[in-house]
Design a protein around this motif. Structure first.
Motif, PDB file in Angstrom:
ATOM      1  N   LEU A 102     -90.917  60.736  17.601  1.00 39.54           N
ATOM      2  CA  LEU A 102     -90.219  61.783  18.350  1.00 39.54           C
ATOM      3  C   LEU A 102     -89.716  62.896  17.444  1.00 39.54           C
ATOM      4  O   LEU A 102     -89.925  64.084  17.711  1.00 39.54           O
ATOM      5  N   LEU A 103     -89.040  62.511  16.359  1.00 37.26           N
ATOM      6  CA  LEU A 103     -88.436  63.520  15.502  1.00 37.26           C
ATOM      7  C   LEU A 103     -89.456  64.215  14.618  1.00 37.26           C
ATOM      8  O   LEU A 103     -89.280  65.385  14.273  1.00 37.26           O
ATOM      9  N   THR A 104     -90.549  63.531  14.294  1.00 37.37           N
ATOM     10  CA  THR A 104     -91.647  64.195  13.579  1.00 37.37           C
ATOM     11  C   THR A 104     -92.265  65.264  14.482  1.00 37.37           C
ATOM     12  O   THR A 104     -92.546  66.377  14.040  1.00 37.37           O
ATOM     13  N   ILE A 105     -92.446  64.912  15.751  1.00 31.66           N
ATOM     14  CA  ILE A 105     -92.972  65.880  16.726  1.00 31.66           C
ATOM     15  C   ILE A 105     -92.031  67.083  16.836  1.00 31.66           C
ATOM     16  O   ILE A 105     -92.478  68.231  16.866  1.00 31.66           O
ATOM     17  N   ALA A 106     -90.732  66.811  16.884  1.00 31.01           N
ATOM     18  CA  ALA A 106     -89.754  67.905  16.967  1.00 31.01           C
ATOM     19  C   ALA A 106     -89.895  68.849  15.772  1.00 31.01           C
ATOM     20  O   ALA A 106     -89.868  70.076  15.925  1.00 31.01           O
ATOM     21  N   ALA A 161     -81.083  67.113   9.716  1.00 27.37           N
ATOM     22  CA  ALA A 161     -81.487  67.357  11.108  1.00 27.37           C
ATOM     23  C   ALA A 161     -82.031  66.075  11.732  1.00 27.37           C
ATOM     24  O   ALA A 161     -81.695  65.727  12.869  1.00 27.37           O
ATOM     25  N   MET A 162     -82.865  65.363  10.964  1.00 28.94           N
ATOM     26  CA  MET A 162     -83.431  64.101  11.465  1.00 28.94           C
ATOM     27  C   MET A 162     -82.329  63.057  11.688  1.00 28.94           C
ATOM     28  O   MET A 162     -82.350  62.325  12.683  1.00 28.94           O
ATOM     29  N   LEU A 163     -81.384  62.986  10.757  1.00 29.49           N
ATOM     30  CA  LEU A 163     -80.260  62.048  10.932  1.00 29.49           C
ATOM     31  C   LEU A 163     -79.465  62.384  12.196  1.00 29.49           C
ATOM     32  O   LEU A 163     -79.042  61.485  12.931  1.00 29.49           O
ATOM     33  N   LEU A 164     -79.261  63.669  12.430  1.00 24.47           N
ATOM     34  CA  LEU A 164     -78.539  64.096  13.631  1.00 24.47           C
ATOM     35  C   LEU A 164     -79.302  63.677  14.887  1.00 24.47           C
ATOM     36  O   LEU A 164     -78.710  63.214  15.869  1.00 24.47           O
ATOM     37  N   GLY A 165     -80.619  63.816  14.864  1.00 27.77           N
ATOM     38  CA  GLY A 165     -81.435  63.374  15.995  1.00 27.77           C
ATOM     39  C   GLY A 165     -81.270  61.891  16.265  1.00 27.77           C
ATOM     40  O   GLY A 165     -81.110  61.463  17.416  1.00 27.77           O
ATOM     41  N   HIS A 166     -81.279  61.100  15.192  1.00 29.53           N
ATOM     42  CA  HIS A 166     -81.056  59.656  15.368  1.00 29.53           C
ATOM     43  C   HIS A 166     -79.650  59.375  15.879  1.00 29.53           C
ATOM     44  O   HIS A 166     -79.451  58.479  16.706  1.00 29.53           O
ATOM     45  N   ALA A 167     -78.674  60.124  15.392  1.00 32.61           N
ATOM     46  CA  ALA A 167     -77.285  59.932  15.841  1.00 32.61           C
ATOM     47  C   ALA A 167     -77.158  60.202  17.335  1.00 32.61           C
ATOM     48  O   ALA A 167     -76.439  59.486  18.051  1.00 32.61           O
ATOM     49  N   VAL A 168     -77.855  61.217  17.832  1.00 38.89           N
ATOM     50  CA  VAL A 168     -77.836  61.528  19.265  1.00 38.89           C
ATOM     51  C   VAL A 168     -78.411  60.346  20.053  1.00 38.89           C
ATOM     52  O   VAL A 168     -77.835  59.904  21.048  1.00 38.89           O
ATOM     53  N   CYS A 169     -79.548  59.824  19.589  1.00 37.53           N
ATOM     54  CA  CYS A 169     -80.175  58.687  20.280  1.00 37.53           C
ATOM     55  C   CYS A 169     -79.260  57.472  20.289  1.00 37.53           C
ATOM     56  O   CYS A 169     -79.055  56.843  21.332  1.00 37.53           O
ATOM     57  N   LEU A 170     -78.705  57.140  19.125  1.00 39.46           N
ATOM     58  CA  LEU A 170     -77.840  55.964  19.034  1.00 39.46           C
ATOM     59  C   LEU A 170     -76.522  56.169  19.770  1.00 39.46           C
ATOM     60  O   LEU A 170     -75.995  55.241  20.384  1.00 39.46           O
ATOM     61  N   GLY A 171     -76.001  57.397  19.727  1.00 35.78           N
ATOM     62  CA  GLY A 171     -74.748  57.694  20.414  1.00 35.78           C
ATOM     63  C   GLY A 171     -74.872  57.526  21.914  1.00 35.78           C
ATOM     64  O   GLY A 171     -74.084  56.805  22.549  1.00 35.78           O
TER      65      GLY A 171
END
Length: 193
Positions: free
Chosen positions: A55-59, A132-142
């Motif tokens: 997902l985040l690679t695509i982003a 940016a990628m860490l933030l994307g993961h944080a959104v998913c986990l949050g």
């Protein structure tokens, strides 16, 4: 005659491509997400998959518009019963079950990461791309953890739906940035000839 800038936010330069390329890119993104869903470590209530990496690679490669469209269409296929979700699952039940928070967070995470990449947090600045990628993961986990908290309680949600995924989120963030750098190097060499 004006020339295009040398560096887009992405090595594939999606904004400078024709509509046919964009349709193809969305189809490839959906296929990659579907394959990533089958790469999993079964856990209860939420499995570990390769989904967020893809997902985040695509982003990062397609930006927020094409990335979000790809993600929403992939989720819609899953909702319609096509086996593209984790472990080849599908159906509307997954959008109200334990993993629903993660699923609904996916388009938001992709939009945020894609937007950050378009604003300069990209492979031209590796540390920012990683953040940016860490933030994307944080959104998913949050969002995933918050939803899970309503079904199994906050402490259990954190222990089962957030904590086991923290290290993986860091690793997958690094892999996503690395993948984009590899694509950039590959396409850069191709353009140089």
């Amino acid at each position: 005659m004006t020339s295009k800038p040398n560096h887009s936010f992405s090595p594939v330069d999606p904004n400078g491509r024709p509509a046919s390329w964009k349709f193809f890119a969305v189809a490839v993104a959906i296929a990659c997400l579907s394959v990533a869903s089958h790469i999993e470590i079964p856990m209860v209530p939420v499995p570990i998959t390769a989904q967020t990496y893809v997902l985040l690679t695509i982003a990062g490669l397609l930006g927020w518009k094409l990335g979000t469209v790809s993600t929403v269409l992939w989720l819609a296929l899953g909702a319609l019963g096509i086996p593209v979700l984790a472990g080849g699952s599908s159906g509307l039940d997954y959008f109200s079950g334990p993993t629903a928070g993660y699923l609904f967070a996916f388009p938001l995470a992709v939009a945020i990461v894609g937007l950050l990449f378009e604003r300069g947090w990209n492979a031209n600045h590796i540390a920012l791309a990683f953040l940016a990628m860490l933030l994307g993961h944080a959104v998913c986990l949050g969002f995933g953890g918050l939803w899970l908290a309503f079904t199994i309680g906050p402490e259990s949600a954190f222990m089962k739906g957030v904590l086991p995924f923290l290290l993986g989120g860091v690793i997958k963030s690094a892999l996503a940035v690395g993948t984009i750098l590899v694509v950039d190097r590959f396409l850069g060499k191709g353009r140089a000839h």
